[in-house]
Write a protein that holds these residues in place. Structure first.
Motif, PDB file in Angstrom:
ATOM      1  N   GLY A 108      -5.293   4.980  -9.891  1.00 26.74           N
ATOM      2  CA  GLY A 108      -5.213   4.474  -8.698  1.00 26.74           C
ATOM      3  C   GLY A 108      -5.579   2.652  -8.912  1.00 26.74           C
ATOM      4  O   GLY A 108      -5.743   2.052  -7.731  1.00 26.74           O
ATOM      5  N   GLY A 109      -5.804   2.227  -9.945  1.00 26.28           N
ATOM      6  CA  GLY A 109      -5.933   0.765 -10.156  1.00 26.28           C
ATOM      7  C   GLY A 109      -6.407   0.665 -11.526  1.00 26.28           C
ATOM      8  O   GLY A 109      -6.396   1.396 -12.417  1.00 26.28           O
ATOM      9  N   LEU A 110      -6.785  -0.963 -11.899  1.00 25.66           N
ATOM     10  CA  LEU A 110      -7.034  -1.098 -13.209  1.00 25.66           C
ATOM     11  C   LEU A 110      -8.226  -2.260 -13.348  1.00 25.66           C
ATOM     12  O   LEU A 110      -8.257  -3.227 -12.168  1.00 25.66           O
ATOM     13  CB  LEU A 110      -5.780  -1.756 -13.841  1.00 25.66           C
ATOM     14  CG  LEU A 110      -5.923  -2.434 -15.159  1.00 25.66           C
ATOM     15  CD1 LEU A 110      -6.060  -0.946 -16.174  1.00 25.66           C
ATOM     16  CD2 LEU A 110      -4.728  -3.012 -15.682  1.00 25.66           C
ATOM     17  N   ASP A 111      -9.101  -2.134 -14.084  1.00 22.86           N
ATOM     18  CA  ASP A 111     -10.468  -3.040 -13.968  1.00 22.86           C
ATOM     19  C   ASP A 111     -10.130  -4.031 -15.191  1.00 22.86           C
ATOM     20  O   ASP A 111     -10.730  -5.196 -15.008  1.00 22.86           O
ATOM     21  CB  ASP A 111     -11.503  -2.218 -14.313  1.00 22.86           C
ATOM     22  CG  ASP A 111     -11.616  -1.285 -13.072  1.00 22.86           C
ATOM     23  OD1 ASP A 111     -12.172  -1.783 -11.979  1.00 22.86           O
ATOM     24  OD2 ASP A 111     -11.810  -0.049 -13.418  1.00 22.86           O
ATOM     25  N   ALA A 148       2.304  -7.836 -13.865  1.00 16.80           N
ATOM     26  CA  ALA A 148       2.346  -6.377 -13.521  1.00 16.80           C
ATOM     27  C   ALA A 148       0.884  -5.875 -13.073  1.00 16.80           C
ATOM     28  O   ALA A 148       0.847  -4.943 -12.196  1.00 16.80           O
ATOM     29  CB  ALA A 148       2.849  -5.789 -14.695  1.00 16.80           C
ATOM     30  N   ALA A 149       0.024  -6.332 -13.799  1.00 14.63           N
ATOM     31  CA  ALA A 149      -1.179  -5.727 -13.733  1.00 14.63           C
ATOM     32  C   ALA A 149      -2.165  -6.340 -12.531  1.00 14.63           C
ATOM     33  O   ALA A 149      -2.893  -5.448 -11.862  1.00 14.63           O
ATOM     34  CB  ALA A 149      -2.344  -6.234 -14.957  1.00 14.63           C
ATOM     35  N   ALA A 150      -1.704  -7.427 -12.154  1.00 10.99           N
ATOM     36  CA  ALA A 150      -2.609  -8.109 -11.142  1.00 10.99           C
ATOM     37  C   ALA A 150      -2.722  -7.536  -9.861  1.00 10.99           C
ATOM     38  O   ALA A 150      -3.938  -7.556  -9.362  1.00 10.99           O
ATOM     39  CB  ALA A 150      -1.928  -9.562 -11.024  1.00 10.99           C
ATOM     40  N   PRO A 151      -1.752  -7.072  -9.265  1.00  8.62           N
ATOM     41  CA  PRO A 151      -1.883  -6.140  -7.939  1.00  8.62           C
ATOM     42  C   PRO A 151      -2.813  -4.947  -8.048  1.00  8.62           C
ATOM     43  O   PRO A 151      -3.423  -4.633  -7.274  1.00  8.62           O
ATOM     44  CB  PRO A 151      -0.538  -5.520  -7.835  1.00  8.62           C
ATOM     45  CG  PRO A 151       0.551  -6.575  -8.413  1.00  8.62           C
ATOM     46  CD  PRO A 151      -0.272  -6.883  -9.407  1.00  8.62           C
ATOM     47  N   LEU A 152      -2.711  -4.164  -9.147  1.00  6.24           N
ATOM     48  CA  LEU A 152      -3.653  -3.107  -9.474  1.00  6.24           C
ATOM     49  C   LEU A 152      -4.936  -3.436  -9.798  1.00  6.24           C
ATOM     50  O   LEU A 152      -5.921  -2.949  -9.419  1.00  6.24           O
ATOM     51  CB  LEU A 152      -3.440  -2.520 -10.681  1.00  6.24           C
ATOM     52  CG  LEU A 152      -2.042  -1.871 -10.735  1.00  6.24           C
ATOM     53  CD1 LEU A 152      -1.616  -0.953 -12.198  1.00  6.24           C
ATOM     54  CD2 LEU A 152      -1.844  -1.010  -9.628  1.00  6.24           C
ATOM     55  N   MET A 153      -5.621  -4.957  -9.895  1.00  9.42           N
ATOM     56  CA  MET A 153      -6.840  -5.309 -10.167  1.00  9.42           C
ATOM     57  C   MET A 153      -7.383  -6.062  -9.115  1.00  9.42           C
ATOM     58  O   MET A 153      -8.792  -6.579  -9.274  1.00  9.42           O
ATOM     59  CB  MET A 153      -6.509  -6.288 -11.594  1.00  9.42           C
ATOM     60  CG  MET A 153      -6.183  -5.558 -12.819  1.00  9.42           C
ATOM     61  SD  MET A 153      -6.154  -6.711 -14.270  1.00  9.42           S
ATOM     62  CE  MET A 153      -7.881  -6.897 -14.683  1.00  9.42           C
ATOM     63  N   ALA A 154      -6.496  -6.673  -8.315  1.00 10.92           N
ATOM     64  CA  ALA A 154      -7.004  -7.394  -6.892  1.00 10.92           C
ATOM     65  C   ALA A 154      -7.984  -6.855  -6.308  1.00 10.92           C
ATOM     66  O   ALA A 154      -8.084  -5.607  -6.099  1.00 10.92           O
ATOM     67  CB  ALA A 154      -5.857  -7.925  -6.360  1.00 10.92           C
ATOM     68  N   GLY A 155      -9.351  -7.496  -6.194  1.00  8.10           N
ATOM     69  CA  GLY A 155     -10.370  -7.082  -5.589  1.00  8.10           C
ATOM     70  C   GLY A 155     -10.992  -5.976  -6.066  1.00  8.10           C
ATOM     71  O   GLY A 155     -12.063  -5.678  -5.468  1.00  8.10           O
ATOM     72  N   ARG A 156     -11.075  -5.592  -7.384  1.00  4.79           N
ATOM     73  CA  ARG A 156     -11.893  -4.607  -7.972  1.00  4.79           C
ATOM     74  C   ARG A 156     -12.908  -5.216  -8.447  1.00  4.79           C
ATOM     75  O   ARG A 156     -12.831  -6.377  -9.284  1.00  4.79           O
ATOM     76  CB  ARG A 156     -11.114  -3.803  -8.821  1.00  4.79           C
ATOM     77  CG  ARG A 156     -10.097  -2.910  -8.134  1.00  4.79           C
ATOM     78  CD  ARG A 156      -9.334  -2.119  -8.979  1.00  4.79           C
ATOM     79  NE  ARG A 156      -9.810  -1.066 -10.158  1.00  4.79           N
ATOM     80  CZ  ARG A 156      -9.802   0.198 -10.098  1.00  4.79           C
ATOM     81  NH1 ARG A 156      -9.112   0.895  -8.856  1.00  4.79           N
ATOM     82  NH2 ARG A 156     -10.365   0.949 -10.638  1.00  4.79           N
ATOM     83  N   GLU A 157     -14.185  -4.958  -8.210  1.00  2.00           N
ATOM     84  CA  GLU A 157     -15.386  -5.615  -8.822  1.00  2.00           C
ATOM     85  C   GLU A 157     -15.439  -5.905 -10.274  1.00  2.00           C
ATOM     86  O   GLU A 157     -15.269  -4.736 -10.945  1.00  2.00           O
ATOM     87  CB  GLU A 157     -16.882  -5.033  -8.192  1.00  2.00           C
ATOM     88  CG  GLU A 157     -17.926  -5.802  -8.420  1.00  2.00           C
ATOM     89  CD  GLU A 157     -19.174  -5.078  -8.012  1.00  2.00           C
ATOM     90  OE1 GLU A 157     -19.060  -4.314  -7.372  1.00  2.00           O
ATOM     91  OE2 GLU A 157     -20.206  -5.239  -8.510  1.00  2.00           O
ATOM     92  N   GLY A 158     -15.670  -6.993 -10.715  1.00  2.00           N
ATOM     93  CA  GLY A 158     -15.668  -6.916 -12.179  1.00  2.00           C
ATOM     94  C   GLY A 158     -14.361  -7.131 -12.850  1.00  2.00           C
ATOM     95  O   GLY A 158     -14.338  -7.273 -14.215  1.00  2.00           O
TER      96      GLY A 158
END
Ligand SMILES: NC(=O)c1ccc[n+]([C@@H]2O[C@H](COP(=O)([O-])OP(=O)(O)OC[C@H]3O[C@@H](n4cnc5c(N)ncnc54)[C@H](O)[C@@H]3O)[C@@H](O)[C@H]2O)c1
Length: 254
Positions: free
Chosen positions: A85-88, A130-140
Motif C-alpha cells: 500500500g505504500g513505501l516509507d 517511481a517511489a515518490a508517489p508511494l512515499m508522499a505524505g507518509r510520516e517519517g
C-alpha cells in the motif's frame, strides 16, 4: 514505534541488496522491525541473501530489478503498492564501483561511461521518481542515497557519478520536501565489503587508507549506523545532506 522495533510497520525498498551494504542495510532494517523489499539485478545472489536473512528471522521479500531499467523499477514499485500500500524508506544503494571506473573519462570510454551513469545516476533518478508517489505524505518517509567520498576530490569517472548523486540528493530534497519526504545521502570512504576485497588493488586500498585520519579499516556496520540515523526520527529535521563516513578520508586530501 517501540525502542525494540523502531521500524515496526515500516516498508523499506533497498536496491543492490544481494551483497555488501545493501544486504547489511536489509538485515539491519528488518532486524529493527521493518519489512524490507530487497532488490538486485543478480537474481540468484539476491534469493540467497534474502533466504539467509529470513532464516535469521528477518521479514524480507526479494524482487529482481535492474535500477537502470524503467520497466523493472515500475514493476517492482507496483508490487510494493499492491502488497504493502505504500513505501516509507528507499535506499538507493545499487552502484558500479569496480576498479575499471576509478580512472579517467578517456580510459573509461563512452560505452563504460554510459553504463556507469545509467546505473549510478539514472538508477537513482528512476527509483526516486517511481517511489515518490508511494512515499508522499507518509510520516517519517525518507530516502537515503549512497554517494562516496570519491565525490569530494573527483579525479575519476566514478567520482563524477557520485558527485551527481550528491547533486540529486539536494535536488530531490527540495522537490520532495513538500510531500514530507526527506532525502539525504551517505558518502562512504573505503569500506571493506567482499567486492572491495576482491576487486580493488592493494595499491588503491593502501592509498585510501593512508589518507584517512583514523587508522582503522572501515566496515559495513559504519554505513549501516549512518543509514539508521538518517532514516530515524532523530534525523526528522535533516534533509538534503550528505554525511561522510570515511574515517576522515577527505581531511587528508589537504
Ligand atoms: N564499499 C565501499 O568502499 C564503497 C565506498 C563508497 C561508496 N560505495 C557505494 O556503495 C554502494 C554499495 O557498495 P558495495 O561495496 O556494497 O557494492 P557491491 O558491489 O558489493 O554490491 C553492489 C550490488 O549492487 C548490485 N547492482 C549493480 N548494478 C545494479 C543494477 N543496475 N541494478 C540493480 N542492482 C545492481 C550488484 O549486483 C551488487 O549486488 C555502491 O553504490 C557503491 O558505489 C561503496
Amino acid at each position: 514505534m517501540t525502542s525494540a522495533t523502531p521500524y515496526a510497520g515500516r516498508i523499506a525498498f533497498v536496491t543492490g541488496a544481494a551483497r555488501g551494504f545493501g544486504k547489511a542495510f536489509s538485515e539491519a532494517l528488518s532486524g529493527s522491525g521493518a519489512h524490507v523489499v530487497m532488490t538486485d539485478r543478480d537474481a540468484d545472489a539476491l534469493q540467497a541473501a534474502a533466504a539467509e536473512i529470513r532464516a535469521r528471522g528477518g521479514r524480507v521479500s526479494a524482487l529482481t530489478c535492474d535500477v537502470s531499467d524503467e520497466g523493472d523499477v515500475a514493476a517492482a514499485m507496483e508490487a510494493v503498492r499492491r502488497d504493502h500500500g505504500g513505501l516509507d524508506i528507499l535506499i538507493n544503494n545499487a552502484g558500479l564501483h569496480s576498479e575499471e571506473y576509478n580512472t579517467t573519462m578517456a580510459n573509461t570510454g563512452i560505452a563504460g561511461l554510459r553504463r556507469l551513469f545509467d546505473v549510478n545516476v539514472m538508477g537513482v533518478i528512476i527509483c526516486t521518481l517511481a517511489a515518490a508517489p508511494l512515499m508522499a505524505g507518509r510520516e517519517g518517509a525518507s530516502i537515503v542515497n549512497i554517494s562516496s567520498t570519491a565525490a569530494y576530490p573527483v579525479p575519476t569517472a566514478y567520482g563524477v557519478s557520485k558527485l551527481a548523486v550528491r547533486g540529486l540528493t539536494t535536488a530531490f530534497a527540495r522537490e520532495l520536501g513538500g510531500s514530507g519526504v526527506r532525502v539525504n545521502a551517505i558518502a562512504p570512504g573505503l569500506i571493506m565489503t567482499d567486492t572491495i576485497r576482491a576487486e580493488l588493488s592493494p595499491q588503491t586500498v593502501a592509498y585510501v587508507q593512508a589518507q584517512q585520519v583514523l587508522g582503522r579499516e572501515g566496515v559495513p556496520q559504519d554505513i549501516v549506523n549512518a543509514m539508521l540515523y538518517l532514516t530515524s526520527p532523530a534525523a526528522s529535521f535533516v534533509t538534503g545532506e550528505t554525511l561522510k563516513v570515511g574515517g576522515g578520508f577527505t581531511l587528508g586530501m589537504g
